[in-house]
Design a protein around this motif. Structure first.
Motif, PDB file in Angstrom:
ATOM      1  N   LYS A  66      72.902  44.603  48.946  1.00 17.82           N
ATOM      2  CA  LYS A  66      72.019  45.875  48.647  1.00 17.82           C
ATOM      3  C   LYS A  66      71.167  45.004  48.155  1.00 17.82           C
ATOM      4  O   LYS A  66      70.037  45.469  47.272  1.00 17.82           O
ATOM      5  CB  LYS A  66      72.887  46.294  47.126  1.00 17.82           C
ATOM      6  N   THR A 118      68.283  44.457  49.209  1.00 16.06           N
ATOM      7  CA  THR A 118      66.658  45.916  49.459  1.00 16.06           C
ATOM      8  C   THR A 118      66.284  46.446  48.186  1.00 16.06           C
ATOM      9  O   THR A 118      64.780  46.544  48.141  1.00 16.06           O
ATOM     10  CB  THR A 118      68.131  47.122  50.163  1.00 16.06           C
ATOM     11  N   ARG A 119      66.571  45.865  46.930  1.00 17.17           N
ATOM     12  CA  ARG A 119      66.417  46.238  46.075  1.00 17.17           C
ATOM     13  C   ARG A 119      65.240  45.897  45.770  1.00 17.17           C
ATOM     14  O   ARG A 119      63.794  46.038  44.828  1.00 17.17           O
ATOM     15  CB  ARG A 119      67.125  45.449  44.662  1.00 17.17           C
ATOM     16  N   ALA A 151      58.307  54.699  49.242  1.00  9.81           N
ATOM     17  CA  ALA A 151      59.230  54.712  50.440  1.00  9.81           C
ATOM     18  C   ALA A 151      59.249  53.971  51.672  1.00  9.81           C
ATOM     19  O   ALA A 151      59.533  53.312  52.696  1.00  9.81           O
ATOM     20  CB  ALA A 151      60.323  55.974  50.282  1.00  9.81           C
ATOM     21  N   VAL A 177      61.527  53.136  54.189  1.00  6.91           N
ATOM     22  CA  VAL A 177      63.032  54.225  53.462  1.00  6.91           C
ATOM     23  C   VAL A 177      62.877  55.178  53.330  1.00  6.91           C
ATOM     24  O   VAL A 177      62.005  55.390  53.317  1.00  6.91           O
ATOM     25  CB  VAL A 177      64.136  53.632  52.505  1.00  6.91           C
ATOM     26  N   SER A 178      63.694  56.188  53.456  1.00  5.19           N
ATOM     27  CA  SER A 178      63.530  57.402  52.864  1.00  5.19           C
ATOM     28  C   SER A 178      63.843  58.050  50.802  1.00  5.19           C
ATOM     29  O   SER A 178      64.137  56.990  50.607  1.00  5.19           O
ATOM     30  CB  SER A 178      64.807  59.011  53.212  1.00  5.19           C
ATOM     31  N   LYS A 179      63.301  58.845  50.657  1.00  6.10           N
ATOM     32  CA  LYS A 179      63.237  58.443  49.211  1.00  6.10           C
ATOM     33  C   LYS A 179      64.020  58.829  48.653  1.00  6.10           C
ATOM     34  O   LYS A 179      64.962  57.909  47.624  1.00  6.10           O
ATOM     35  CB  LYS A 179      62.943  59.975  48.781  1.00  6.10           C
ATOM     36  N   PRO A 180      65.653  59.165  49.418  1.00  5.00           N
ATOM     37  CA  PRO A 180      66.915  59.269  49.215  1.00  5.00           C
ATOM     38  C   PRO A 180      67.568  58.072  48.369  1.00  5.00           C
ATOM     39  O   PRO A 180      67.952  57.644  47.495  1.00  5.00           O
ATOM     40  CB  PRO A 180      67.874  60.390  49.784  1.00  5.00           C
ATOM     41  N   THR A 181      67.571  56.920  49.814  1.00  2.00           N
ATOM     42  CA  THR A 181      68.040  55.785  49.707  1.00  2.00           C
ATOM     43  C   THR A 181      67.094  55.727  47.991  1.00  2.00           C
ATOM     44  O   THR A 181      67.688  54.400  47.517  1.00  2.00           O
ATOM     45  CB  THR A 181      67.224  54.983  50.394  1.00  2.00           C
ATOM     46  N   LEU A 182      66.166  55.188  48.316  1.00  2.65           N
ATOM     47  CA  LEU A 182      65.388  54.651  47.055  1.00  2.65           C
ATOM     48  C   LEU A 182      65.532  55.660  45.577  1.00  2.65           C
ATOM     49  O   LEU A 182      65.554  54.204  44.256  1.00  2.65           O
ATOM     50  CB  LEU A 182      63.592  54.763  47.256  1.00  2.65           C
ATOM     51  N   ARG A 192      68.359  55.767  44.826  1.00  2.00           N
ATOM     52  CA  ARG A 192      69.791  55.332  45.228  1.00  2.00           C
ATOM     53  C   ARG A 192      69.388  54.443  44.003  1.00  2.00           C
ATOM     54  O   ARG A 192      71.109  53.512  43.868  1.00  2.00           O
ATOM     55  CB  ARG A 192      70.275  55.136  46.093  1.00  2.00           C
ATOM     56  N   TYR A 193      68.512  52.853  44.622  1.00  2.00           N
ATOM     57  CA  TYR A 193      68.149  51.691  44.219  1.00  2.00           C
ATOM     58  C   TYR A 193      67.551  51.582  42.925  1.00  2.00           C
ATOM     59  O   TYR A 193      67.849  51.450  41.876  1.00  2.00           O
ATOM     60  CB  TYR A 193      67.368  50.941  45.033  1.00  2.00           C
TER      61      TYR A 193
END
Length: 220
Positions: free
Chosen positions: A21, A24-25, A50, A55-60, A62-63
């Motif tokens: 994580k 990724t961050r 993103a 990555v997808s916007k929702p994934t971004l 989340r971080y």
């Protein structure tokens, strides 16, 4: 052997998931900052960040709940730094201001960017982005508020010195402000063209002056 009750508690190493994580961050933040430096913070959308990071916007989100957090991630490790220094100093029998002063001098010697005494081109570009973008300056204020709160909690925990909640908050506000002003002075001189080495002696002297003033006014 009797364990030392003042010794720090052992901290478990982060697990594989936590390390993944954090990687990724960091990758998301790095991709965002590169785009912001190239085109400006306001000219780059979250969707573009993103896409650049694949990555997808929702994934971004989340971080990083907010676009500004992509830039201020580099401050994340410093948010509770003063509080941690005070807590470590307590365990070693060192007064809060003495611990913070020694930590600042060490940071200046290491040219830690958070002290403002750093002339690395990448750091200077980042600081221009940060202080030249109103939305980021506003978000930085929230970071400083949380830093003050963490430091106040650490000072209030020093019950042996008789520091109550209000005194701790007042002291934390003064200390965080002093650290900010010292860093901004160093940053301004370097931005004006001086080198970190040229500013260093004055930065150390200013730190000494500031902490003498704090000691004279704060009974901690």
């Amino acid at each position: 052997m009797t364990p030392d009750r003042d010794a720090p508690e052992p901290v478990a190493a982060p697990g594989l998931r936590e390390r993944k994580k954090e990687r990724t961050r960091q990758a998301l933040s790095d991709a965002a900052v590169a785009l912001f430096l190239e085109r400006g913070f306001d000219a780059v959308s979250v969707a573009e960040v993103a896409a650049a990071a694949e990555v997808s916007k929702p994934t971004l989100f989340r971080y990083f709940p907010a676009k500004e957090d992509l830039v201020l991630h580099r401050f994340a490790d410093h948010e509770d730094e003063a509080a941690r220094v005070v807590a470590a100093g307590r365990r070693a029998g060192t007064a809060p201001l003495d611990a913070l002063y020694a930590h600042l001098l060490d940071g200046l010697a290491r040219r830690d960017p958070v002290t403002g005494l750093c002339d690395h081109p990448a750091v200077l570009a980042y600081l221009r982005l940060l202080y030249g973008t109103p939305a980021l300056v506003g978000r930085l204020h929230a970071y400083r508020v949380r830093s003050e709160e963490a430091l106040a909690d650490a000072l209030a925990a020093d019950g042996a010195r008789g520091v109550d909640g209000l005194a701790a908050r007042l002291a934390a506000g003064q200390i965080v402000t002093v650290l900010r002003v010292l860093a901004e002075e160093n940053t301004a001189r370097i931005a004006a063209g001086e080198t970190a080495d040229a500013v260093a002696a004055d930065a150390v002297a200013a730190a000494g002056l500031a902490f003498r003033a704090l000691r004279e006014g704060l009974a901690i």
